[in-house]
Design a protein around this motif. Structure first.
Motif, PDB file in Angstrom:
ATOM      1  N   UNK A  83       0.849  -1.045  -0.379  1.00  0.00           N
ATOM      2  CA  UNK A  83      -0.202   0.032  -0.516  1.00  0.00           C
ATOM      3  C   UNK A  83       1.000   1.597   0.169  1.00  0.00           C
ATOM      4  N   UNK A  84       0.523   1.593  -0.835  1.00  0.00           N
ATOM      5  CA  UNK A  84       2.057   3.156  -0.821  1.00  0.00           C
ATOM      6  C   UNK A  84       1.228   4.553  -0.884  1.00  0.00           C
ATOM      7  N   UNK A  85      -0.186   4.148  -0.988  1.00  0.00           N
ATOM      8  CA  UNK A  85      -1.238   5.349  -0.253  1.00  0.00           C
ATOM      9  C   UNK A  85      -0.432   6.193   0.770  1.00  0.00           C
ATOM     10  N   UNK A  86      -1.004   7.134   0.564  1.00  0.00           N
ATOM     11  CA  UNK A  86      -0.255   7.957   2.697  1.00  0.00           C
ATOM     12  C   UNK A  86      -1.765   8.154   3.214  1.00  0.00           C
TER      13      UNK A  86
ATOM     14  N   UNK B 176       9.814   9.648  11.709  1.00  0.00           N
ATOM     15  CA  UNK B 176       8.512   9.399  11.575  1.00  0.00           C
ATOM     16  C   UNK B 176       7.178   9.279  10.613  1.00  0.00           C
ATOM     17  N   UNK B 177       6.998  10.154   9.569  1.00  0.00           N
ATOM     18  CA  UNK B 177       6.292  10.664   8.634  1.00  0.00           C
ATOM     19  C   UNK B 177       6.155   9.758   7.583  1.00  0.00           C
ATOM     20  N   UNK B 178       7.890   8.871   6.984  1.00  0.00           N
ATOM     21  CA  UNK B 178       7.498   8.556   6.736  1.00  0.00           C
ATOM     22  C   UNK B 178       8.055   6.994   6.855  1.00  0.00           C
ATOM     23  N   UNK B 179       8.020   6.757   7.870  1.00  0.00           N
ATOM     24  CA  UNK B 179       7.722   5.340   9.084  1.00  0.00           C
ATOM     25  C   UNK B 179       6.850   4.761   8.971  1.00  0.00           C
TER      26      UNK B 179
END
Length: 427
Positions: free
Chosen positions: A186-189, A286-289
């Protein structure tokens, strides 16, 4: 040249920081052991910084800080420095659920479909290609690559998911080959808790509810944050602020920091063969993780909390004091007792001698796990090196914070050393 300058500056600043540490009534032999340990970690570039707070019998008996919030500028760590707490968010999310429990808004054995209907009639993977637990690393890797939820064999869940399942990492959501495969594919943010929760509800479980364990890094506690919204009628951010952060005087605790707080937020580093590399705002952060859209107001109940070590210590103090902070009742004594009691009906050990309570891990049999703590000690850690525990038997609690992306989370050797030092010196 820069590394030599940093090391020299580190030694000077450590001496300065030690002078500003508060030791209570603890003798200097004990405090020198802690100082020597963490000064060496800083100079050897094992960690860039550290803050340690220890409370016993309602008194802060040790408070120390070492190192830098920014290695490149030589900016020293301060007690008001803000850390990304990562999975130490989970116990706070559990406390939010228990606050709703205290208010009679839910029971921990309620089916969560009572509040989010899409969790009714869940399916469970029952396919020998994707066993739980995985048989071996090769089996896991192949499963992650080949897993297709539309082709995996499934069966009906034998009962509904409950709050207890989510709070004790025994739900089967994102805890096995299938769940992890879906996470990586799942690549969706993440933009809203509602949208992310509906994704989880559409996927089959990795095992029958309450029959397995391990760890759910994101799913269980983000779903719980969404349940906070549905049940309270408030945004998760507002509920946490109104019911926990403000009553606990956690003035810098937030899921979204302002410009002034950002200046006090520690840089994130990664341990490499060449020293510590700054990886702030990269995919390791954090957000990338957690795959969060940084432009959204996503409230990551599993790992999105920003906080100072001192503010988090207020939370730990409340737990140690059976729900009371500075004379104010935050949680009922029963709610805190439930949090620190083995939760699943079936005995499940995520690691030797340890069991899950509600949002925390309990060291039920320290000897079995070769753990340097007292029986019944509970708490949790964050992926970047934050760590806390409460020992009811010793009337002792501790909060530690650092910031290294690959430090090992709950298995960090630094967290283990913190426990060894605190129980050796202050028990």
């Amino acid at each position: 040249m820069l590394n030599l300058w940093q090391s020299a500056t580190a030694e000077k600043l450590q001496e300065k920081n030690v002078k500003h540490s508060f030791r209570g009534n603890i003798d200097m032999v004990k405090t020198n052991e802690i100082d020597n340990t963490f000064n060496k970690y800083i100079i050897d570039k094992v960690i860039p910084c550290g803050i340690l707070l220890v409370r016993k019998n309602d008194e802060i008996i040790y408070k120390g800080k070492w190192g830098f919030s920014n290695l490149e500028t030589g900016k020293p760590i301060e007690y008001n420095s803000i850390f990304k707490m990562m999975s130490m968010t989970k116990p706070v999310t559990a406390a939010a659920i228990m606050k709703l429990y205290d208010d009679g808004r839910l029971d921990i054995d309620d089916p969560i479909s009572k509040y989010i209907s899409s969790f009714k009639n869940m399916r469970v993977v029952n396919d020998r290609r994707y066993p739980f637990p995985p048989k071996n690393p090769i089996n896991s890797l192949l499963g992650l690559i080949t897993y297709n939820p539309d082709k995996a064999k499934t069966e009906a869940a034998n009962r509904e998911l409950t709050f207890r399942d989510l709070l004790s990492h025994s739900s089967g959501i994102e805890q096995g080959i299938g769940g992890y495969a879906m996470h990586f594919k799942d690549k969706e943010l993440r933009t809203t808790l509602e949208r992310q929760t509906e994704k989880y509800a559409s996927r089959p479980l990795d095992f029958q509810p309450g029959t397995g364990t391990g760890y759910s890094p994101l799913a269980n506690f983000d779903i719980l944050a969404r349940l906070v919204e549905v049940i309270s009628g408030k945004s998760a951010a507002d509920y946490f602020k109104d019911e926990l952060f403000e009553p606990l005087e956690m003035n810098d605790a937030s899921f979204h920091i302002n410009d002034e707080q950002k200046k006090r937020t520690v840089e994130l580093y990664k341990k490499t063969p060449f020293g510590l590399k700054n990886v702030t705002d990269t995919k390791s952060d954090k957000d990338g993780f957690a795959k969060i859209d940084s432009d959204s107001k996503y409230v990551c109940g599993s790992g999105g909390l920003y906080c100072t070590a001192e503010d988090y210590e207020h939370f730990a103090h409340m737990l140690l004091n059976k729900g009371i902070f500075n004379g104010k009742r935050i949680l009922s004594e029963k709610a805190v007792e439930l949090m620190q009691t083995e939760a699943p009906a079936r005995h499940l050990e995520p690691s030797p001698g340890c069991v899950w309570g509600l949002g925390v891990q309990i060291r039920q049999n320290p000897q079995k796990g070769n753990l340097p703590v007292t029986e019944g000690t509970y708490g949790w850690s964050g992926a970047f090196g934050t760590h806390f525990f409460v020992s009811p038997k010793d009337n002792l609690e501790c909060v530690f914070a650092t910031n290294v992306s690959n430090i090992g989370g709950s298995s960090s050797k630094i967290s283990r050393k913190v426990e060894e030092l605190v129980f050796e010196l202050f028990k």
